[in-house]
Design a protein around this motif. Structure first.
Motif, PDB file in Angstrom:
ATOM      1  N   ARG A   1      28.988  38.619  24.797  1.00 11.37           N
ATOM      2  CA  ARG A   1      30.027  38.507  25.733  1.00 11.37           C
ATOM      3  C   ARG A   1      30.736  39.367  25.028  1.00 11.37           C
ATOM      4  NH1 ARG A   1      34.921  36.363  26.011  1.00 11.37           N
ATOM      5  NH2 ARG A   1      35.209  37.073  28.145  1.00 11.37           N
ATOM      6  N   ARG A   2      32.059  40.382  25.220  1.00  6.63           N
ATOM      7  CA  ARG A   2      32.401  41.204  24.139  1.00  6.63           C
ATOM      8  C   ARG A   2      34.238  40.297  24.507  1.00  6.63           C
ATOM      9  NH1 ARG A   2      34.155  47.001  27.827  1.00  6.63           N
ATOM     10  NH2 ARG A   2      36.134  47.510  25.926  1.00  6.63           N
ATOM     11  N   ASP A   3      34.117  40.045  23.594  1.00  6.24           N
ATOM     12  CA  ASP A   3      36.185  39.616  23.397  1.00  6.24           C
ATOM     13  C   ASP A   3      36.998  40.926  23.471  1.00  6.24           C
ATOM     14  OD1 ASP A   3      38.450  39.186  22.872  1.00  6.24           O
ATOM     15  OD2 ASP A   3      37.599  37.697  21.152  1.00  6.24           O
ATOM     16  N   PRO A   4      37.500  40.821  24.559  1.00  2.00           N
ATOM     17  CA  PRO A   4      38.613  42.549  24.549  1.00  2.00           C
ATOM     18  C   PRO A   4      39.639  42.703  23.451  1.00  2.00           C
ATOM     19  CG  PRO A   4      38.832  41.162  26.414  1.00  2.00           C
ATOM     20  CD  PRO A   4      37.718  41.150  25.653  1.00  2.00           C
ATOM     21  N   CYS A   5      39.965  41.423  23.053  1.00  9.37           N
ATOM     22  CA  CYS A   5      40.990  41.381  21.894  1.00  9.37           C
ATOM     23  C   CYS A   5      40.334  42.001  20.613  1.00  9.37           C
ATOM     24  CB  CYS A   5      41.792  39.927  22.056  1.00  9.37           C
ATOM     25  SG  CYS A   5      42.328  39.080  23.522  1.00  9.37           S
ATOM     26  N   LYS A   6      39.111  41.748  20.287  1.00 10.81           N
ATOM     27  CA  LYS A   6      39.072  42.060  19.371  1.00 10.81           C
ATOM     28  C   LYS A   6      38.640  43.521  19.391  1.00 10.81           C
ATOM     29  CE  LYS A   6      38.483  37.541  16.939  1.00 10.81           C
ATOM     30  NZ  LYS A   6      38.202  36.398  16.492  1.00 10.81           N
ATOM     31  N   ASP A   7      37.979  44.172  20.433  1.00  8.21           N
ATOM     32  CA  ASP A   7      37.760  45.470  20.533  1.00  8.21           C
ATOM     33  C   ASP A   7      38.442  46.803  20.289  1.00  8.21           C
ATOM     34  OD1 ASP A   7      34.986  47.393  21.323  1.00  8.21           O
ATOM     35  OD2 ASP A   7      34.939  46.323  22.961  1.00  8.21           O
TER      36      ASP A   7
ATOM     37  N   ILE B   1      32.234  64.512  21.371  1.00  4.89           N
ATOM     38  CA  ILE B   1      30.849  63.941  21.820  1.00  4.89           C
ATOM     39  C   ILE B   1      29.983  63.095  20.741  1.00  4.89           C
ATOM     40  CG2 ILE B   1      28.425  65.196  22.635  1.00  4.89           C
ATOM     41  CD1 ILE B   1      29.514  68.456  22.596  1.00  4.89           C
ATOM     42  N   VAL B   2      29.522  62.455  21.636  1.00  3.88           N
ATOM     43  CA  VAL B   2      29.187  60.879  20.938  1.00  3.88           C
ATOM     44  C   VAL B   2      28.129  60.390  21.987  1.00  3.88           C
ATOM     45  CG1 VAL B   2      31.756  59.931  19.723  1.00  3.88           C
ATOM     46  CG2 VAL B   2      31.462  59.901  22.256  1.00  3.88           C
ATOM     47  N   PRO B   3      27.501  59.281  21.055  1.00  2.00           N
ATOM     48  CA  PRO B   3      25.992  59.010  22.321  1.00  2.00           C
ATOM     49  C   PRO B   3      26.805  57.226  23.133  1.00  2.00           C
ATOM     50  CG  PRO B   3      25.279  59.330  20.027  1.00  2.00           C
ATOM     51  CD  PRO B   3      27.428  60.032  20.009  1.00  2.00           C
ATOM     52  N   VAL B   4      25.993  58.182  24.174  1.00  2.09           N
ATOM     53  CA  VAL B   4      26.883  56.007  24.933  1.00  2.09           C
ATOM     54  C   VAL B   4      25.894  55.492  24.883  1.00  2.09           C
ATOM     55  CG1 VAL B   4      26.942  55.650  27.086  1.00  2.09           C
ATOM     56  CG2 VAL B   4      27.522  57.410  26.251  1.00  2.09           C
ATOM     57  N   PRO B   5      25.802  54.207  23.758  1.00  2.00           N
ATOM     58  CA  PRO B   5      25.332  53.518  23.976  1.00  2.00           C
ATOM     59  C   PRO B   5      24.639  52.733  25.278  1.00  2.00           C
ATOM     60  CG  PRO B   5      27.278  52.734  23.336  1.00  2.00           C
ATOM     61  CD  PRO B   5      27.383  53.902  23.791  1.00  2.00           C
ATOM     62  N   THR B   6      23.190  52.084  24.640  1.00  2.00           N
ATOM     63  CA  THR B   6      22.597  51.076  25.723  1.00  2.00           C
ATOM     64  C   THR B   6      23.611  50.240  25.692  1.00  2.00           C
ATOM     65  OG1 THR B   6      20.506  51.268  24.812  1.00  2.00           O
ATOM     66  CG2 THR B   6      20.732  52.112  26.197  1.00  2.00           C
ATOM     67  N   ILE B   7      22.968  48.918  26.366  1.00  2.00           N
ATOM     68  CA  ILE B   7      23.522  47.792  26.355  1.00  2.00           C
ATOM     69  C   ILE B   7      22.885  46.831  25.358  1.00  2.00           C
ATOM     70  CG2 ILE B   7      23.279  45.350  27.691  1.00  2.00           C
ATOM     71  CD1 ILE B   7      24.964  47.191  28.838  1.00  2.00           C
ATOM     72  N   THR B   8      21.389  47.132  25.233  1.00  2.00           N
ATOM     73  CA  THR B   8      20.808  46.195  24.787  1.00  2.00           C
ATOM     74  C   THR B   8      21.322  46.845  22.668  1.00  2.00           C
ATOM     75  OG1 THR B   8      18.987  45.788  24.710  1.00  2.00           O
ATOM     76  CG2 THR B   8      18.931  46.370  23.145  1.00  2.00           C
ATOM     77  N   GLU B   9      21.206  48.300  22.180  1.00  2.00           N
ATOM     78  CA  GLU B   9      22.453  48.537  21.229  1.00  2.00           C
ATOM     79  C   GLU B   9      23.986  48.002  20.754  1.00  2.00           C
ATOM     80  OE1 GLU B   9      19.857  53.280  20.916  1.00  2.00           O
ATOM     81  OE2 GLU B   9      22.106  52.851  22.548  1.00  2.00           O
ATOM     82  N   LEU B  10      24.761  47.964  22.553  1.00  2.00           N
ATOM     83  CA  LEU B  10      25.623  47.463  21.917  1.00  2.00           C
ATOM     84  C   LEU B  10      25.815  46.328  21.540  1.00  2.00           C
ATOM     85  CD1 LEU B  10      28.783  48.437  22.608  1.00  2.00           C
ATOM     86  CD2 LEU B  10      28.431  47.235  25.017  1.00  2.00           C
ATOM     87  N   LEU B  11      24.963  45.002  22.435  1.00  2.00           N
ATOM     88  CA  LEU B  11      25.068  43.817  21.834  1.00  2.00           C
ATOM     89  C   LEU B  11      24.526  43.638  19.773  1.00  2.00           C
ATOM     90  CD1 LEU B  11      23.599  42.196  25.085  1.00  2.00           C
ATOM     91  CD2 LEU B  11      25.572  41.995  24.281  1.00  2.00           C
TER      92      LEU B  11
ATOM     93  N   ALA C   1      30.658  42.541  13.152  1.00  2.00           N
ATOM     94  CA  ALA C   1      31.647  42.026  11.653  1.00  2.00           C
ATOM     95  C   ALA C   1      33.156  41.740  12.298  1.00  2.00           C
ATOM     96  CB  ALA C   1      31.525  43.385  10.878  1.00  2.00           C
ATOM     97  N   ARG C   2      33.462  42.139  13.410  1.00  2.00           N
ATOM     98  CA  ARG C   2      34.792  41.946  13.797  1.00  2.00           C
ATOM     99  C   ARG C   2      35.099  40.839  14.880  1.00  2.00           C
ATOM    100  NH1 ARG C   2      37.147  46.669  17.098  1.00  2.00           N
ATOM    101  NH2 ARG C   2      35.016  47.847  17.515  1.00  2.00           N
TER     102      ARG C   2
END
Length: 235
Positions: free
Chosen positions: A229-235, A196-206, A213-214
């Motif tokens: 923006r999200r870099d899928p190669c490093k996510d 069970i994990v909290p789902v981050p909001t867009i603000t929290e994600l950014l 850091a990565r």
């Protein structure tokens, strides 16, 4: 040196050299058609799932090469097909279709065969992602919500059986999830070994320091406007 190369369709075969995007590979692997409402067209979320799965297979290849080098061949070179990486999921669905004698179909929004409940649900404050893949996780999930009748029902022990009673089960556990916050359920999940994990909001994600850091979030400049923006190669 360990060298891992990834391409959409690999270096050999009839698709070698073809250009593609995430949605192309997911469609060819048969994954898009399983997501969405029962009636109408399927849904496609641009969440780079093919890259994540390919990254997992690339990691396995690299780690295997690091663990088992020989004196005659200290380095390794691996060629990875993103398409074939995603077929690993489809293979399981094909075997199940042969075993059950029917083709797997869409079963609705926020519902994913063969596990239930698995999805995102609203709480008193925020949302949580819930997964109950094993009988032990299902029993603990029922315990933490005080749903003894569901826990003790032998007909609901397996995820495939619970899919036959989705409406009944959701009517019982969704209101109880709304009685506490996402952080409360996260803490309970840790204690009981339930995913069970909290789902981050867009603000929290950014603002996530670990993703920054990565390099999973990178700055984007459009004229005078600056964003991320999200870099899928490093996510």
């Amino acid at each position: 040196m360990i060298y891992v190369q990834a391409s959409w369709f690999g270096a050999e075969g009839p698709y070698a050299g073809f250009a593609a995007v995430d949605s192309t590979v997911r469609a060819l692997a048969g994954l898009i058609k399983l997501i969405g409402p029962v009636e109408g067209p399927p849904l496609h979320a641009p969440d780079f799932q093919t890259g994540i799965l390919a990254g997992l297979w690339g990691f396995i290849a690299a780690i295997s090469s690091a663990i088992g080098p020989t004196e005659e061949r200290p380095g390794r070179s691996c060629s990875l097909s993103i398409f074939e990486s995603n077929l690993a999921i489809t293979e399981f669905l094909m075997f199940e279709a042969m075993r059950c004698g029917e083709v797997i179909r869409r079963i609705g929004i926020n519902r994913f065969w063969p596990v239930f409940p698995i999805g995102i649900y609203e709480t008193k404050e925020g949302w949580v992602g819930v997964t109950t893949a094993t009988p032990a996780q299902w029993r603990e999930f029922c315990d933490v919500l005080g749903l003894c009748d569901l826990r003790d029902d032998p007909a609901l022990l397996l995820g495939e059986e619970r899919l036959k009673h989705v409406e009944r089960i959701e009517r019982e556990f969704m209101p109880r999830l709304k009685a506490q916050t996402a952080q409360h359920w996260f803490a309970e999940g840790l204690k009981r070994k339930i995913p069970i994990v909290p789902v981050p909001t867009i603000t929290e994600l950014l603002q996530d320091t670990e993703k920054r850091a990565r390099g999973a979030l990178v700055p984007v400049l459009l004229g005078v406007d600056r964003g991320s923006r999200r870099d899928p190669c490093k996510d």
